[in-house]
Design an enzyme around this catalytic site. Structure first.
Site, mmCIF file in Angstrom:
data_model
loop_
_atom_site.group_PDB
_atom_site.id
_atom_site.type_symbol
_atom_site.label_atom_id
_atom_site.label_comp_id
_atom_site.label_asym_id
_atom_site.label_seq_id
_atom_site.Cartn_x
_atom_site.Cartn_y
_atom_site.Cartn_z
ATOM 1 N N ASN A 1 0.778 -1.171 -0.078
ATOM 2 C CA ASN A 1 0.033 -0.072 -0.193
ATOM 3 C C ASN A 1 0.856 1.287 0.072
ATOM 4 O O ASN A 1 1.923 1.149 0.006
ATOM 5 C CB ASN A 1 -0.804 0.170 1.362
ATOM 6 C CG ASN A 1 -0.229 0.046 2.566
ATOM 7 O OD1 ASN A 1 0.633 0.846 2.854
ATOM 8 N ND2 ASN A 1 -0.333 -1.163 3.176
ATOM 9 N N ASP B 1 -4.434 -6.267 5.252
ATOM 10 C CA ASP B 1 -5.568 -6.898 5.894
ATOM 11 C C ASP B 1 -5.374 -8.590 5.288
ATOM 12 O O ASP B 1 -6.000 -9.412 6.017
ATOM 13 C CB ASP B 1 -6.898 -6.450 5.537
ATOM 14 C CG ASP B 1 -7.003 -5.121 6.592
ATOM 15 O OD1 ASP B 1 -6.367 -5.164 7.377
ATOM 16 O OD2 ASP B 1 -7.528 -4.147 5.954
ATOM 17 N N LYS C 1 8.202 -16.407 -11.094
ATOM 18 C CA LYS C 1 7.293 -15.261 -11.816
ATOM 19 C C LYS C 1 6.463 -15.891 -12.584
ATOM 20 O O LYS C 1 6.448 -16.748 -13.335
ATOM 21 C CB LYS C 1 8.258 -14.437 -12.560
ATOM 22 C CG LYS C 1 7.805 -13.286 -13.162
ATOM 23 C CD LYS C 1 8.625 -12.514 -14.036
ATOM 24 C CE LYS C 1 8.046 -11.370 -14.836
ATOM 25 N NZ LYS C 1 8.763 -10.739 -15.778
ATOM 26 N N ILE D 1 -1.980 -7.801 14.543
ATOM 27 C CA ILE D 1 -0.810 -7.741 15.039
ATOM 28 C C ILE D 1 -1.146 -7.116 16.388
ATOM 29 O O ILE D 1 -0.861 -7.584 17.708
ATOM 30 C CB ILE D 1 0.473 -7.093 14.585
ATOM 31 C CG1 ILE D 1 0.808 -7.878 13.198
ATOM 32 C CG2 ILE D 1 1.517 -7.093 15.401
ATOM 33 C CD1 ILE D 1 1.642 -7.154 12.310
ATOM 34 N N PHE E 1 -2.969 3.027 15.366
ATOM 35 C CA PHE E 1 -3.320 4.189 14.525
ATOM 36 C C PHE E 1 -4.623 3.565 13.509
ATOM 37 O O PHE E 1 -4.412 2.503 13.325
ATOM 38 C CB PHE E 1 -2.045 4.516 13.711
ATOM 39 C CG PHE E 1 -1.148 5.421 14.064
ATOM 40 C CD1 PHE E 1 -0.383 5.233 15.072
ATOM 41 C CD2 PHE E 1 -0.949 6.639 13.537
ATOM 42 C CE1 PHE E 1 0.370 6.345 15.552
ATOM 43 C CE2 PHE E 1 -0.062 7.578 13.858
ATOM 44 C CZ PHE E 1 0.473 7.295 14.998
ATOM 45 N N LYS F 1 -12.471 0.965 16.886
ATOM 46 C CA LYS F 1 -11.441 0.212 16.733
ATOM 47 C C LYS F 1 -10.604 0.164 18.055
ATOM 48 O O LYS F 1 -9.993 -0.802 18.668
ATOM 49 C CB LYS F 1 -10.229 0.515 15.730
ATOM 50 C CG LYS F 1 -10.417 -0.082 14.521
ATOM 51 C CD LYS F 1 -9.409 0.305 13.573
ATOM 52 C CE LYS F 1 -10.017 0.430 11.952
ATOM 53 N NZ LYS F 1 -9.225 1.198 11.100
ATOM 54 N N LYS G 1 -10.271 -3.465 20.089
ATOM 55 C CA LYS G 1 -8.760 -3.590 20.269
ATOM 56 C C LYS G 1 -8.282 -3.451 21.785
ATOM 57 O O LYS G 1 -7.140 -3.528 22.025
ATOM 58 C CB LYS G 1 -7.877 -3.180 19.379
ATOM 59 C CG LYS G 1 -8.143 -3.413 17.972
ATOM 60 C CD LYS G 1 -6.892 -3.156 16.848
ATOM 61 C CE LYS G 1 -7.580 -3.162 15.402
ATOM 62 N NZ LYS G 1 -6.625 -3.466 14.548
HETATM 63 O O1 C5P Z 1 -6.216 -2.253 9.832
HETATM 64 P P1 C5P Z 1 -6.852 -1.405 11.161
HETATM 65 O O2 C5P Z 1 -7.413 -0.326 10.625
HETATM 66 O O3 C5P Z 1 -7.544 -2.126 12.070
HETATM 67 O O4 C5P Z 1 -5.479 -0.769 11.864
HETATM 68 C C1 C5P Z 1 -5.758 -0.064 13.028
HETATM 69 C C2 C5P Z 1 -4.431 -0.442 13.797
HETATM 70 O O5 C5P Z 1 -4.169 -1.964 13.832
HETATM 71 C C3 C5P Z 1 -3.225 0.161 13.336
HETATM 72 O O6 C5P Z 1 -2.318 0.499 14.546
HETATM 73 C C4 C5P Z 1 -2.297 -0.826 12.688
HETATM 74 O O7 C5P Z 1 -0.985 -0.889 12.844
HETATM 75 C C5 C5P Z 1 -2.873 -2.079 13.604
HETATM 76 N N1 C5P Z 1 -2.878 -3.278 12.794
HETATM 77 C C6 C5P Z 1 -2.098 -4.328 13.032
HETATM 78 N N2 C5P Z 1 -2.389 -5.586 12.396
HETATM 79 C C7 C5P Z 1 -3.189 -5.824 11.484
HETATM 80 C C8 C5P Z 1 -3.949 -4.930 10.867
HETATM 81 C C9 C5P Z 1 -3.827 -3.585 11.594
HETATM 82 O O8 C5P Z 1 -1.363 -4.259 14.032
HETATM 83 N N3 C5P Z 1 -3.257 -6.987 10.805
#
Ligand code: C5P
Length: 395
Positions: free
Chosen positions: A207, A276, A286, A304, A320, A334, A338
């Site tokens: 991304n 995601d 390839k 994570i 974030f 979120k 979380k």
């Molecule tokens: O993807 P999302 O909007 O849920 O991201 C919110 C937070 O979760 C961010 O701090 C991002 O770094 C973390 N995150 C993560 N692992 C993921 C998706 C997001 O640690 N697979």
């Protein structure tokens, strides 16, 4: 304390040419710089260079008639927040260690009432000489901050310790010295950048995250006195020197690195724009082009941050949230899902890849807007907020 004005001392060594670049960087950061050169320094670089870069005349002589009252050794450092000597030659360090004052720069250093920072630069054998070691030990006892030196190739053709730190690194260290030590002694873990999920041997899903925000957060945490581990996806940025860098590509790799580092972390700041999904069964070779439709099968990646924040004894976790609509509502959802004490909401339209960002901090007490500013300024404000929450609730 904010660093507004410094006296930059330049002594005689080939690294003096890099002092011009350091001057430019300091001035660019909004610091007023008064340059004082030793006579030897002027053999390597001209006063006109520094004068043009700082807008101030350069001084060398104790008896300079441009200072009305004949008190150049007092006047020039009055109002200075620091004296920085870069490069500092072996001879100049010896002089400082003895408290001698036989030229303008050494006299200014002796007559100062502000911090003194020195960036040694010399041949490796001069650096390793017991006399230099003795002088450095004395300077540390005298509360002089010694920045570097680095090791590497030297102008004399030899390789070893004694190279002056690069101007960018010196700027970082000088500015860091004056930031409040809000996270002193704490271990901070930061993730940054995008992740890369392989499709085949050369292609992948990623991304537009640049890593700038995460790297700025790592730098601000270091400035605040923390020990920082930076787990980074692929970026084009150079990491802060003092951070322990773990480079990863995929989300799974990032998770493995974070899980290990989180055991010792007091604070976890999850800035990375993690993918995601990952590609099921990526091709080792390839993939060749043909006329058929190619279907990629994607499977969800582990979260994570949620993984760490749901631990029995999690570190202080900061998330974030980059959103393109309903920013604050989604971010707050979120945060709750979380179980985070703090989440930072930013609009994807103005944050991803940009140099500036507006941030909205959401915590138990409500919302706090950090008006648009460059990412390092925002990172420092964020660290101040984290330190305040951490110190009131988690100590
Ligand atoms: O993807 P999302 O909007 O849920 O991201 C919110 C937070 O979760 C961010 O701090 C991002 O770094 C973390 N995150 C993560 N692992 C993921 C998706 C997001 O640690 N697979």
């Amino acid at each position: 304390m904010e660093l507004k004005r410094i006296v930059l001392g330049v002594t005689g060594g080939v690294a003096a040419y890099k002092a011009a670049e350091l001057t430019r960087l300091l001035v660019k950061s909004g610091i007023d710089v008064q340059v004082v050169c030793t006579r030897a320094a002027l053999h390597f670089v001209g006063a006109a260079t520094f004068q043009a870069l700082t807008g101030h005349p350069v001084f060398t002589d104790l008896w300079d008639e441009r200072v009305d009252n004949g008190m150049a050794h007092i006047d020039l450092s009055r109002g200075a927040d620091a004296i920085v000597v870069a490069p500092a030659s072996a001879d100049f360090l010896a002089k400082l260690a003895q408290g001698r004052a036989d030229d303008l720069l050494s006299t200014l250093c002796l007559a100062r009432d502000c911090p003194l920072l020195v960036a040694p630069a010399m041949n490796r054998q001069m650096w390793e000489n017991p006399a230099t070691e003795r002088n450095l030990a004395q300077l540390s006892l005298d509360q002089v901050n010694v920045l570097g030196p680095d090791s590497g190739e030297q102008a004399c053709g030899e390789t070893g310790f004694g190279r002056m730190l690069e101007p960018e690194t010196l700027l970082e260290a000088i500015v860091a010295r004056f930031q409040p030590k809000r996270l002193n002694g704490l271990k901070v873990l930061v993730t940054a950048g995008p992740t890369f999920e392989a499709i085949d041997a050369v292609r992948g899903i990623t991304n537009s995250s640049s890593g700038k925000m995460g790297y700025a957060v790592a730098r601000a945490a270091l400035e605040a006195g923390a020990e920082v581990t930076l787990v980074s996806g692929p970026t084009c940025l150079s990491p802060p020197r003092a951070a322990r860098l773990i480079s990863v590509l995929s989300t799974q790799q990032m998770l493995a690195a974070v899980e290990q580092a989180a055991d010792a972390a007091d604070i976890f700041i999850s800035v990375a724009a993690v993918s995601d999904y990952y590609v099921l069964n990526p091709s080792e070779q390839k993939i060749k082009k043909d006329a058929h439709i190619l279907t990629l099968e994607l499977a969800p990646n582990p979260d994570i941050l949620a993984n760490i924040s749901s631990r029995q004894k999690p570190p202080f976790c900061v998330g974030f949230a980059a959103e393109s609509e309903n920013l604050e509502e989604y971010a707050e959802l979120k945060r709750r899902r979380k179980h985070l004490p703090l989440i930072v909401a930013n609009d994807v339209k103005d944050a991803l890849g940009a140099d500036d960002a507006q941030l909205i901090l959401l915590d138990e007490a409500g919302r706090h807007v950090l008006e648009k500013a460059d990412k390092l300024t925002q990172a420092r404000r964020l660290i101040a907020h984290i330190a305040q929450l951490y110190n009131t609730h988690y100590q």
